[in-house]
Design an enzyme around this catalytic site. Sequence first.
Site, PDB file in Angstrom:
ATOM      1  N   SER A  60     -12.613  -7.503  -3.982  1.00  0.00           N
ATOM      2  CA  SER A  60     -12.361  -8.760  -3.278  1.00  0.00           C
ATOM      3  C   SER A  60     -13.627  -9.279  -2.585  1.00  0.00           C
ATOM      4  CB  SER A  60     -11.261  -8.572  -2.230  1.00  0.00           C
ATOM      5  OG  SER A  60     -10.110  -8.023  -2.817  1.00  0.00           O
TER       6      SER A  60
HETATM    7  N1  SAM Z   1      -8.679  -3.566  -2.725  1.00  0.00           N
HETATM    8  C1  SAM Z   1      -9.513  -3.646  -3.874  1.00  0.00           C
HETATM    9  C2  SAM Z   1     -10.962  -3.437  -3.608  1.00  0.00           C
HETATM   10  O1  SAM Z   1     -11.359  -3.396  -2.432  1.00  0.00           O
HETATM   11  O2  SAM Z   1     -11.721  -3.296  -4.581  1.00  0.00           O
HETATM   12  C3  SAM Z   1      -9.325  -4.948  -4.631  1.00  0.00           C
HETATM   13  C4  SAM Z   1      -8.337  -4.798  -5.629  1.00  0.00           C
HETATM   14  S1  SAM Z   1      -8.037  -5.923  -6.907  1.00  0.00           S
HETATM   15  C5  SAM Z   1      -8.153  -7.520  -6.204  1.00  0.00           C
HETATM   16  C6  SAM Z   1      -6.280  -5.619  -7.034  1.00  0.00           C
HETATM   17  C7  SAM Z   1      -5.920  -4.212  -7.477  1.00  0.00           C
HETATM   18  O3  SAM Z   1      -4.506  -4.088  -7.456  1.00  0.00           O
HETATM   19  C8  SAM Z   1      -6.358  -3.889  -8.906  1.00  0.00           C
HETATM   20  O4  SAM Z   1      -7.128  -2.718  -8.924  1.00  0.00           O
HETATM   21  C9  SAM Z   1      -5.034  -3.696  -9.645  1.00  0.00           C
HETATM   22  O5  SAM Z   1      -5.089  -2.731 -10.678  1.00  0.00           O
HETATM   23  C10 SAM Z   1      -4.128  -3.253  -8.513  1.00  0.00           C
HETATM   24  N2  SAM Z   1      -2.686  -3.448  -8.775  1.00  0.00           N
HETATM   25  C11 SAM Z   1      -2.070  -4.496  -9.395  1.00  0.00           C
HETATM   26  N3  SAM Z   1      -0.742  -4.285  -9.426  1.00  0.00           N
HETATM   27  C12 SAM Z   1      -0.518  -3.085  -8.819  1.00  0.00           C
HETATM   28  C13 SAM Z   1       0.651  -2.320  -8.555  1.00  0.00           C
HETATM   29  N4  SAM Z   1       1.880  -2.729  -8.911  1.00  0.00           N
HETATM   30  N5  SAM Z   1       0.509  -1.136  -7.926  1.00  0.00           N
HETATM   31  C14 SAM Z   1      -0.726  -0.682  -7.545  1.00  0.00           C
HETATM   32  N6  SAM Z   1      -1.860  -1.355  -7.778  1.00  0.00           N
HETATM   33  C15 SAM Z   1      -1.757  -2.544  -8.401  1.00  0.00           C
END
Ligand code: SAM
Length: 210
Positions: A60
Amino acid sequence: MTSQRTRERLIQRIRDMGVRNPLVLEAMRNTPRHIFVDEALASRAYEDTALPIGHGQTISQPYTVARMTEALLAGGVLDTVLEIGTGSGYQCAILSQLARRVYSIERISALLEAARTRFRELGLRNIHLKHSDGGVGLPEYAPFDGILVTAAPEGIPPALLEQLKIGGRLVLPAKVRGGQVLLRITSTPQGYDQEQLETANFVPLVGGVL
Ligand code: SAM
């Protein structure tokens, strides 16, 4: 490119954009974002922008990380926090400096293991990772003081509301009229208080694991 001056410029920008909590700014200052991206992107790590981390996902934007973290903190440091969407681990590393214990769930195992390696390298020992679908939260460790969701669900997952302590806060991007907004929901003895913070732009929360 990752000089102290470049890093300080990012903190100043985040401050200028309205994040004033000194604990949040200090955690951002202490966290080497270039460790959380591919080496080829390291020179861009201190730009205030989201960057690709593989598997169609992103780390992000630093301002967004700071804003969500500030919204999650009620006053001082929290006891237990749950993050949904570990991704690179950057947001989690920030939270780990502001909570006694952080739980983080990621559905893509390759991302989870890369984040685990980074936490080990940085000596962050209060993070507990889980490979699963975060839409159901983590009932075995609930209730939490704070839950932060870094992918956009369809609506507000009821399981996450149920896993908040009274006074606890859920910060998440929610879909509204074709766009997204950042919401903060506070659990009170009477129910849930909802505040709309600002517009957001997150990847979707997807069911199932990879
Ligand atoms: N917090 C992260 C960082 O600091 O890098 C940013 C993450 S990215 C915007 C969103 C993340 O949510 C992705 O890695 C994606 O795989 C994960 N994600 C999406 N759906 C999910 C779910 N149902 N359960 C767990 N993780 C999920």
